[in-house]
Design a protein around this motif. Structure first.
Motif, PDB file in Angstrom:
ATOM      1  N   ASP A 189       0.853  -1.234  -0.035  1.00 39.60           N
ATOM      2  CA  ASP A 189      -0.070  -0.068  -0.062  1.00 39.60           C
ATOM      3  C   ASP A 189       0.889   1.343  -0.098  1.00 39.60           C
ATOM      4  OD1 ASP A 189      -2.539   1.285   0.049  1.00 39.60           O
ATOM      5  OD2 ASP A 189      -2.875   1.205   2.064  1.00 39.60           O
ATOM      6  N   GLN A 193       0.445   4.034  -2.861  1.00 41.88           N
ATOM      7  CA  GLN A 193       0.060   5.238  -2.445  1.00 41.88           C
ATOM      8  C   GLN A 193       1.394   6.306  -2.892  1.00 41.88           C
ATOM      9  OE1 GLN A 193      -2.579   4.142   1.060  1.00 41.88           O
ATOM     10  NE2 GLN A 193      -0.826   4.943   1.493  1.00 41.88           N
ATOM     11  N   HIS A 258      -5.473   2.217  -7.035  1.00 41.84           N
ATOM     12  CA  HIS A 258      -6.418   2.205  -6.025  1.00 41.84           C
ATOM     13  C   HIS A 258      -8.064   2.080  -6.276  1.00 41.84           C
ATOM     14  CE1 HIS A 258      -3.263   2.956  -3.008  1.00 41.84           C
ATOM     15  NE2 HIS A 258      -4.198   3.191  -1.911  1.00 41.84           N
ATOM     16  N   HIS A 272      -6.859  -4.265   1.679  1.00 38.69           N
ATOM     17  CA  HIS A 272      -6.619  -3.338   0.840  1.00 38.69           C
ATOM     18  C   HIS A 272      -5.044  -3.246  -0.002  1.00 38.69           C
ATOM     19  CE1 HIS A 272      -6.710   1.052  -0.281  1.00 38.69           C
ATOM     20  NE2 HIS A 272      -5.123   1.177   0.127  1.00 38.69           N
TER      21      HIS A 272
HETATM   22 FE   LIG Z   1      -4.034   2.833   0.032  1.00 42.99          FE
END
Ligand SMILES: [Fe+2]
Length: 390
Positions: A189, A193, A258, A272
Motif C-alpha cells: 500500500d 500510494q 486504488h 486493501h
Molecule cells: Fe491505500
C-alpha cells in the motif's frame, strides 16, 4: 488554492513517551480487540496513567469498519466526553477514530453523510492523535476515512481536511511484532500510494518529495522487514515511508491502482494493500501507453531509486518490473487468479468491478482517464497476468 496538511510527527525509539507532554483530562481510545490482546493498548494506557489522563477504550473496530460500528462508537464517545481521541491500530482503527470524533460534536450525523466541504469544529471539544500499529495506510497523516456500507457491500471514502490528526506517534515497539503477511500487504500500500500520489494530477512539487523518499525507502526496507520482522531499522524506515507516502497521496490523490483495487477488495474481501499492489503495475502500464507526462514521472522515480535504464519509456518499464519483482519477493499475488478467485465468478463480476472503479474519484485524477471498455480490459488482463498493451 491548495493546502498541505500534516500532523506533528513523533518518531523513533520511545516515541510513546510524548504522551507525557499532553495537556488534557480524558482520552478515548479507538482500537480493536486484537490490539488490546497483544498488549499494545496497555503501552499507551501506561503512558496516559503516568500523565494523569483518564482513559476509556472502545475496542469494537473491525477490519473495514461498518457504519454501525461508527455509530456505536459515537454513542460511547458522547457518554465519555473526552478531550483527546486516539486512533490506535491499523488504518481501520485510525479511520474510525476520525469518524467517531466528528460524532462527538454532531451525535445525530449519519456517518456516511459526512461531507468534505463541511466544517465540524471538533477541536472545540477534543484533539486527535493517531498511533499506527502497521506501516501502510498512512492514515496517521491523512484526512481520508474509508468505511464500509455492509448492506450494499461498498467501501465509502469520506473525510474532511479537519480529520488530519494533530499528532502521529510512530513508535517502533508498535510494529515490531507485525506478522509477515500484514507487513507485505501494508507495505505494498505504501508503494502504491507513493507512486500514485507522485503522478496524480492533483500532485505538485509540494507533495512530490515525500512520495519519492517513500518509494526508495520501501524498495530497500520492505523486503528486509518482511523477511526479518525483528530488523528494527527496517521497521523504523517502513514507519517513516508509510507516513511519507500518506503525506504525499493524502495531499494529492491516489490513482487507478486504488480505484481498481478497491473494487476487487469490496467484492472479494481481500486486504486493501494486497489488491492495490496487485493492480499497480497493470494500471501503470495503462497510463504509460497513453501519457508521456506520466511516463516521464515514472522515469524520474526510477532514476531516483537507481533502477533507470535508457530513455523515459525504458526507465518507466524498469519501475513496473521492479514492482512485480518486489511483489514476488513478498509472496504477493501477481494476478487476480493468484488470489484464488474462480474465473467464471470473476468474469460475471466485471461489470460490477467496472462500475465501482468508475465511481471512485481516484479514477479521475490520472493523466489518462479510462472508459468502461478500457476498465473491462484492464480487469480481464489482470486475471491471467497479461501485460496491458493498449
Ligand atoms: Fe491505500
Amino acid at each position: 488554492m491548495w493546502t498541505f496538511s500534516c500532523p506533528i510527527i513523533v518518531y523513533g525509539d520511545n516515541s510513546l513517551e510524548y504522551i507525557l507532554q499532553l495537556q488534557g483530562k480524558k482520552a478515548f481510545i479507538v482500537t480493536d480487540k486484537n490490539i488490546v490482546k497483544l498488549g499494545l493498548a496497555k503501552l499507551v494506557t501506561d503512558q496516559l496513567d503516568e500523565a494523569n489522563i483518564e482513559w476509556e477504550i472502545f475496542d469494537e473496530i473491525e477490519p473495514e469498519p461498518s457504519l454501525n460500528t461508527i455509530k456505536k462508537g459515537g454513542v460511547a464517545i458522547g457518554k465519555y466526553q473526552p478531550d483527546w481521541v486516539i486512533g490506535l491500530g491499523g488504518g481501520s482503527c485510525m479511520d474510525a477514530a476520525k469518524a467517531i470524533i466528528i460524532l462527538l460534536v454532531q451525535p445525530d450525523l449519519e456517518p456516511d453523510c459526512l461531507v468534505a466541504s463541511d466544517t465540524y469544529n471538533f477541536r472545540d471539544k477534543a484533539r486527535l492523535m493517531a498511533i499506527p500499529t502497521t506501516s501502510g495506510t498512512g492514515s496517521e497523516a491523512t484526512w481520508a476515512i474509508v468505511l464500509t456500507d455492509t448492506e450494499n457491500q461498498r467501501k465509502i471514502g469520506l473525510g474532511t481536511s479537519e480529520c488530519t490528526p494533530d499528532i502521529a506517534i510512530l513508535d517502533p515497539v508498535m510494529v515490531i511484532g507485525m506478522p509477515p503477511k500484514i507487513t507485505a500487504d501494508s507495505g505494498m500500500d505504501v508503494v502504491c500510494q507513493a507512486i500514485e500520489g507522485y503522478v496524480s494530477t492533483w500532485g505538485s512539487s509540494i507533495t512530490a518529495g515525500p512520495g519519492l523518499i517513500a518509494i526508495k525507502q520501501a524498495f530497500e526496507f520492505l523486503p528486509k522487514a518482511y523477511k526479518n520482522g525483528e530488523d528494527i531499522d527496517a521497521r523504523k524506515e517502513m514507519q517513516n515511508a508509510a507516513i511519507l507516502a500518506g503525506l504525499s497521496f493524502g495531499n494529492s490523490m491516489a490513482g487507478l491502482g486504488h480505484s481498481t483495487g478497491h473494487a476487487l477488495g469490496g467484492i472479494y474481501h481481500i486486504p486493501h494493500g494486497r489488491t492495490v499492489g496487485l493492480f499497480l503495475p497493470y494500471t501503470m502500464e495503462y497510463l504509460m501507453n497513453g501519457s508521456e507526462e506520466t511516463t516521464a514521472k515514472y522515469a524520474e522515480i526510477a532514476r531516483f531509486c537507481g533502477i533507470a535504464s535508457g530513455d523515459d519509456k525504458k526507465s518507466a518499464q524498469a519501475l513496473v518490473a521492479k514492482i512485480r519483482e518486489l511483489s514476488k519477493e513478498l509472496d504477493q499475488p501477481l494476478s487476480v487468479k493468484d488470489c484464488g478467485i474462480e474465473k467464471d465468478k470473476y468474469d460475471a463480476s466485471i461489470p460490477d468491478l467496472v462500475d465501482r472503479a468508475l465511481n471512485e474519484v481516484m479514477t479521475m485524477t490520472v493523466t489518462r482517464i479510462p472508459d468502461v471498455e478500457d476498465l473491462e480490459k484492464i480487469f480481464s488482463c489482470a486475471y491471467e497476468g497479461k501485460r496491458i498493451d493498449f
